[in-house]
Design a protein around this motif. Structure first.
Motif, mmCIF file in Angstrom:
data_model
loop_
_atom_site.group_PDB
_atom_site.id
_atom_site.type_symbol
_atom_site.label_atom_id
_atom_site.label_comp_id
_atom_site.label_asym_id
_atom_site.label_seq_id
_atom_site.Cartn_x
_atom_site.Cartn_y
_atom_site.Cartn_z
ATOM 1 N N LEU A 174 0.825 -1.196 0.000
ATOM 2 C CA LEU A 174 0.000 0.000 0.000
ATOM 3 C C LEU A 174 0.864 1.252 0.000
ATOM 4 O O LEU A 174 0.664 2.181 -0.794
ATOM 5 N N ALA A 185 -5.393 1.717 -4.201
ATOM 6 C CA ALA A 185 -5.828 0.359 -3.864
ATOM 7 C C ALA A 185 -5.577 -0.571 -5.044
ATOM 8 O O ALA A 185 -5.029 -1.672 -4.883
ATOM 9 N N ALA A 245 -1.946 -1.305 -5.589
ATOM 10 C CA ALA A 245 -1.395 -2.167 -4.546
ATOM 11 C C ALA A 245 -1.970 -3.575 -4.644
ATOM 12 O O ALA A 245 -1.483 -4.483 -3.977
ATOM 13 N N LEU A 286 -7.494 -0.929 2.696
ATOM 14 C CA LEU A 286 -6.819 0.365 2.755
ATOM 15 C C LEU A 286 -7.375 1.209 3.901
ATOM 16 O O LEU A 286 -6.620 1.727 4.727
#
Lengths: 208, 208
Positions: free
Chosen positions: A17, A38, A41, A48
């Motif tokens: 993240l 998001a 990642a 998140l």
DNA sequence: ATATTGCGGAGCGCAGCGCTCCGTTACACT
DNA sequence: AGTGTAACGGAGCGCTGCGCTCCGCAATAT
């Protein structure tokens, strides 16, 4: 840290993240949507927002990390024996991970006390680095530490359009040119007064 | 042009609109709201949209003008007797009115045939300017005309936060540093391959 | 088998955009 | 002076795209 199962995944997610957020925010700007982080990642929105309660909190964390890295880079520069090489190492490292792109975020979010502390530390270390270069006569005398911070900021500025590897290479070429311009003695006298610390920090909101 | 009454006002409005649009878009980015331009020009939305049927049309007009100015600046540089002074004049002029900030717009809007024509003209003139400087031995040999375009673009990049006069001064200082770095001979060899024309123009969409 | 924890992502409410529409104003013409 | 007309400013419409929440599900622990 090396716990098994889901706790390990949580830790991994946290890192991914942070990395994704850094990548996205520095290349697209702060108003990039949280969903883009998001997705980059490979993590859901829920994960998140469990770790960072708001977008602002994520940005603060990111800023803090960037400041730590900048301070560390300055320390590394100081550790270098040659004053010029040390300065260049510092500048190249900071531009590399675009610390300057995060600096102007601070106008958007609340600056925590810890951020101020770290900023001051990084600032002071960089000052020592610059002073040492000045005294060794390898850095043009009319350039200040703040000029250098702003130079890094300028070179960290996000480019419009889709992310592009080629941009990174170009930036490195141009940075090399700029670094050559920093060597003493400057061929041209720098115009105007050097920027003031008050103005520089003023963009971040009120000092504590 | 010097017609009386409403037509005069219309012409005045048109100019103010163009100036405001230039100011706002170059300092805030292309996604600045159209209403911000209207407000900055002291003009209503109706008047704006009577002259430009869409935001894109306004941006196209703005790009065209920026290209004209860039081409003119290159011509002015060529008119200068000294090759180095000519090159510097060109670069400083372009950075002054932030022509580079408008270049990457082109990825967002449709590029008209006339824009391509002007872009090519400006490009060619700038090439002559750079070649002349190379031949005179005043410009480091490992920097290309495209590098210089991208340097100008980098220095035209809009800064986050509210518009700030101080930024302009800082930019001028940093540009002076960069220009010193452009002089022959470069202290450091530029890393990587120079950027290619295909990549540079590719960001604008397909060539005609 | 059941409880628990962290997961992904659809969707809510809203802010802020591009653009339209229209009542008003300022001039030109008779 | 009266009237027609062209240009004006700006409120508001429809919509996109944001930050953030919520919930059904999957993976573990007991």
């Amino acid at each position: 840290m090396d716990r098994r199962g889901r706790q390990a995944e949580a830790a991994r997610n946290d890192l991914r993240l942070l990395r994704a957020a850094h990548e996205v925010f520095t290349t697209q700007g702060f108003d990039a949507p949280v969903s883009a982080i998001a997705k980059a990642a490979g993590v859901g929105m829920g994960s998140l927002y469990r770790r960072y309660r708001t977008k602002e909190e994520l940005l603060q964390r990111l800023c803090l990390i960037a400041m730590e890295r900048a301070a560390a880079a300055a320390q590394d520069g100081l550790a270098e024996a040659d004053p010029w090489d040390g300065l260049v190492l510092y500048i190249r490292t900071c531009v590399e991970f675009r610390s300057g792109a995060l600096a102007p975020i601070a106008g958007t979010i609340e600056v925590t006390a810890e951020m101020w502390r770290l900023a001051r530390l990084a600032e002071e270390t960089a000052d020592r680095l610059v002073t040492r270069a000045h005294e060794a006569g390898v850095l043009r005398s009319d350039v200040t530490a703040l000029d250098i911070s702003l130079l890094m900021e300028q070179f960290s500025r996000p480019a419009p359009g889709p992310p592009d590897e080629e941009h990174r290479k170009v930036r490195e070429r141009l940075l090399t040119v700029a670094l050559d311009g920093l060597r003493a003695p400057g061929a041209t006298r720098l115009p105007g007064d050097p920027p003031s610390v008050e103005w520089y920090e003023g963009r971040w909101g009120k000092a504590p």
